[in-house]
Design an enzyme around this catalytic site. Structure first.
Site: not given
Length: 162
Positions: A18, A42, A91, A129
Site C-alpha cells: 500500500h 467486515k 497485484r 493485509s
C-alpha cells in the site's frame, strides 16, 4: 484545477505494498487522499481510529497526502470531495478482473471520476493485509511486510487476544 485522487481501502493494516502505491501515486497527483473504508459488515482487526493512526505514523513525509474515512459508496465520497481520480493497486490478473468491474460500475454511477491503476512493485505482488494478519496470528515473521509501527500495534493486539 488541481488533480486530486483518492486511494480507498480497508488498510487493516496498511502494508508496504500500500505504501508503495501511495508514494508512487503522490508523484502523479497534486493531492492524494488515503481514505479508510468503514464497512460494518467486515470484521476488522483494527478500529477506524487505530487504522488512521497507523496510516499517519507510516506516511509522514509526503506533504501532498492526507487521510480520511468514508462509508457507503465510493462514488458518493468522490462527488462530495470533487475528486478527479480513484487510485487502485493491482497485484495479479485476479485483482484486475475484480477492479475492472468496480471501475466500470463506478464510472456508470459517476462518470466525473476516472480509475487509475498502479501495478504492484514485484516485491509486493503476493502481499495482502489478510495474509499478514494470518501469518502474525500464528507467530510468523511479518517484518518487512508492514511498517514497523503497524507491527508494534499488531503485536499489542495479538498479545491481548484481540
Amino acid at each position: 484545477m488541481a488533480k486530486i485522487a483518492v486511494y480507498p481501502g480497508s488498510f487493516d493494516p496498511i502494508t508496504n505494498g500500500h505504501i508503495d502505491v501511495i508514494k508512487r501515486a503522490s508523484k502523479v497527483f497534486d493531492h492524494l487522499i488515503v481514505a479508510v473504508l468503514v464497512n460494518d459488515s467486515k470484521k476488522s482487526m483494527f478500529t477506524l481510529d487505530e487504522r488512521l493512526d497507523i496510516l499517519k505514523h507510516s506516511i509522514d513525509n509526503l506533504d501532498n497526502v492526507s487521510f480520511d474515512s468514508f462509508s457507503g459508496l465510493l462514488v458518493d465520497y468522490c462527488k462530495e470531495k470533487q475528486l478527479s481520480a480513484i487510485v487502485r493497486g493491482l497485484r495479479a490478473i485476479s485483482d484486475f478482473e475484480f477492479e475492472l468491474q468496480m471501475a466500470q460500475m463506478n464510472r456508470q454511477l459517476y462518470d466525473e471520476t476516472e480509475t487509475v491503476f498502479f501495478t504492484t512493485s514485484e516485491q509486493y505482488s503476493y502481499l495482502s493485509s489478510s495474509l499478514v494478519k494470518e501469518v502474525a496470528k500464528f507467530g510468523g515473521k511479518i517484518d518487512g511486510l508492514i511498517p514497523d509501527y503497524a507491527i508494534i500495534k499488531m503485536k499489542q493486539k495479538l498479545s491481548r487476544g484481540e
